[in-house]
Write an enzyme that holds these catalytic residues in place. Structure first.
Site, short mmCIF file in Angstrom:
data_model
loop_
_atom_site.label_atom_id
_atom_site.label_comp_id
_atom_site.label_asym_id
_atom_site.label_seq_id
_atom_site.Cartn_x
_atom_site.Cartn_y
_atom_site.Cartn_z
N ASN A 1 0.87 -1.18 0.00
CA ASN A 1 0.00 0.00 0.00
C ASN A 1 0.91 1.23 0.00
O ASN A 1 2.10 1.12 0.31
CB ASN A 1 -0.99 -0.04 1.18
CG ASN A 1 -0.32 0.16 2.52
OD1 ASN A 1 0.38 1.15 2.74
ND2 ASN A 1 -0.51 -0.78 3.44
N ASP B 1 2.32 -8.53 8.96
CA ASP B 1 1.02 -7.86 8.96
C ASP B 1 -0.06 -8.65 9.72
O ASP B 1 -1.21 -8.21 9.79
CB ASP B 1 0.54 -7.61 7.53
CG ASP B 1 1.15 -6.34 6.92
OD1 ASP B 1 1.58 -5.45 7.68
OD2 ASP B 1 1.19 -6.25 5.67
N ASN C 1 -8.05 -7.69 9.34
CA ASN C 1 -8.07 -8.39 8.05
C ASN C 1 -8.14 -9.91 8.17
O ASN C 1 -8.03 -10.61 7.16
CB ASN C 1 -6.84 -8.00 7.21
CG ASN C 1 -6.79 -6.52 6.91
OD1 ASN C 1 -5.83 -5.84 7.25
ND2 ASN C 1 -7.83 -5.98 6.28
N ARG D 1 -8.24 -3.99 -2.82
CA ARG D 1 -8.02 -5.22 -2.07
C ARG D 1 -9.14 -6.25 -2.23
O ARG D 1 -8.90 -7.40 -2.51
CB ARG D 1 -7.83 -4.92 -0.59
CG ARG D 1 -6.59 -4.09 -0.29
CD ARG D 1 -5.35 -4.77 -0.83
NE ARG D 1 -4.15 -4.12 -0.37
CZ ARG D 1 -3.58 -4.31 0.81
NH1 ARG D 1 -4.10 -5.15 1.68
NH2 ARG D 1 -2.49 -3.66 1.14
N HIS E 1 -8.57 0.39 2.28
CA HIS E 1 -9.54 -0.45 2.99
C HIS E 1 -10.67 0.45 3.51
O HIS E 1 -10.42 1.60 3.91
CB HIS E 1 -8.90 -1.14 4.21
CG HIS E 1 -8.14 -2.39 3.91
ND1 HIS E 1 -6.94 -2.71 4.53
CD2 HIS E 1 -8.40 -3.43 3.08
CE1 HIS E 1 -6.51 -3.88 4.09
NE2 HIS E 1 -7.38 -4.35 3.20
N CYS F 1 -7.37 -1.21 12.65
CA CYS F 1 -6.75 -2.32 11.90
C CYS F 1 -6.11 -3.34 12.84
O CYS F 1 -5.96 -4.50 12.49
CB CYS F 1 -5.65 -1.81 10.99
SG CYS F 1 -6.12 -0.53 9.85
N1 ARG Z 1 0.19 -3.47 5.77
C1 ARG Z 1 -1.15 -3.91 5.85
C2 ARG Z 1 -1.70 -4.14 4.46
O1 ARG Z 1 -1.43 -3.37 3.59
C3 ARG Z 1 -1.99 -2.93 6.59
C4 ARG Z 1 -3.38 -3.42 6.82
C5 ARG Z 1 -4.27 -2.42 7.45
N2 ARG Z 1 -5.50 -3.00 7.77
C6 ARG Z 1 -6.72 -2.39 7.68
N3 ARG Z 1 -7.71 -3.02 8.17
N4 ARG Z 1 -6.87 -1.26 7.08
O2 ARG Z 1 -2.40 -5.08 4.18
#
Ligand code: ARG
Length: 277
Positions: free
Chosen positions: A14, A57, A63, A129, A158, A252
């Site tokens: 990201n 992560d 997630n 995503r 997200h 997150c």
């Molecule tokens: N580095 C992680 C990714 O890019 C960060 C996830 C953040 N999670 C969220 N629920 N926004 O997947």
């Protein structure tokens, strides 16, 4: 939640992630500990997932998947880096008595990072995503309508970076991050929105955890704080900038397990089915 023992920025999936930026692991541990303490103080019970080497992560448990009324739908991650997390997530939910139900192969969805309950429905973000094609099957598996919102800003990849349910009438919303249809969906669903400015959304305001009447957030600009307090919420600020280096904030780092949309609301029949009746 998952302790940040193996957290780091080891790849870039990201726009926030830069491998040349180093994470201060001691600081990350401290911030994560503060977040746990603040959530517990607010009245939450916290369950832990064991950290795993090579899965930096995994700490972003939002997630892990989508939960509704004791059912758990594991994520199907877009990026191969995160796909090995799923086995550990599924093992946890299996071991804790959840009904584990899977999306069809080939449809991407990144769990509560992209699907948030509001009232009788889930709002679900898609594009960078999660896939729009996940929404039909997700709705059937969760037993609740799923309303799609296209996420148009890569930095807000997200849904939980752009939308934060507060109670059954109110939510923090960042409409600049959504397509026009998504904006209409939220307008129709949320009677009292707190609209975030670009700066506020990029400060991870929407990525807050709500426990009862406490809103736990990474930072709280005065206009946001004033509105939340006028509505009767208490704000608790917990700095999580080590995690922001990976593009994640307070929410997150958590996954709500007590989600329960009203039973019986069920997926709404599609227009075709309704017309056929
Ligand atoms: N580095 C992680 C990714 O890019 C960060 C996830 C953040 N999670 C969220 N629920 N926004 O997947």
């Amino acid at each position: 939640m998952c302790p940040p023992e193996h957290f780091g920025v080891l790849y870039e999936i990201n726009p926030w992630m830069h491998r040349e930026v180093t994470v201060d692991l001691d600081r990350a541990r401290e911030q994560w500990g503060d977040l746990v303490a603040t959530l517990v103080e607010a009245g939450a019970e916290v369950e832990l997932l064991e950290p795993q080497p090579g899965l930096p992560d995994l700490v972003f448990t939002a997630n892990a998947g989508t939960v509704n009324r004791g059912r758990y739908v594991p994520s199907r991650f877009r990026h191969p880096y995160r796909q090995p997390e799923v086995a550990f997530d599924v093992a946890w939910f299996d071991g804790h008595g959840y009904d584990v139900v899977e999306l069809p192969e080939g449809v991407g969805h990144e769990g509560a990072g992209d699907a948030l309950p509001f009232g009788h429905a889930f709002l679900s973000g898609y594009k960078s995503r999660s896939d729009a094609a996940a929404h039909g099957p997700l709705s059937t598996l969760l037993g609740a309508p799923v309303r799609p919102i296209e996420l148009v800003d890569d930095r807000l990849y997200h849904l939980d970076l752009t939308f934060c349910p507060l109670d059954d009438r109110r939510a923090m919303v960042a409409p600049h991050a959504w397509d026009r249809y998504g904006c209409k969906v939220v307008e129709a669903l949320v009677p009292e929105p707190l609209v975030l400015s670009d700066d506020e959304m990029l400060a991870f305001c929407a990525n807050s955890v709500v426990v009862g009447s406490t809103v736990v957030m990474a930072s709280c600009p005065p206009p946001v704080g004033r509105q939340l307090e006028a509505w009767g919420f208490d704000v608790a600020v917990v700095g999580v900038d080590e995690f922001q280096k990976a593009g994640g904030g307070c929410r997150c780092l958590t996954l709500a397990l007590d989600v329960a949309t009203p039973a019986g609301a069920g997926p709404r029949p599609s227009t075709e089915t309704a017309a056929a009746r």
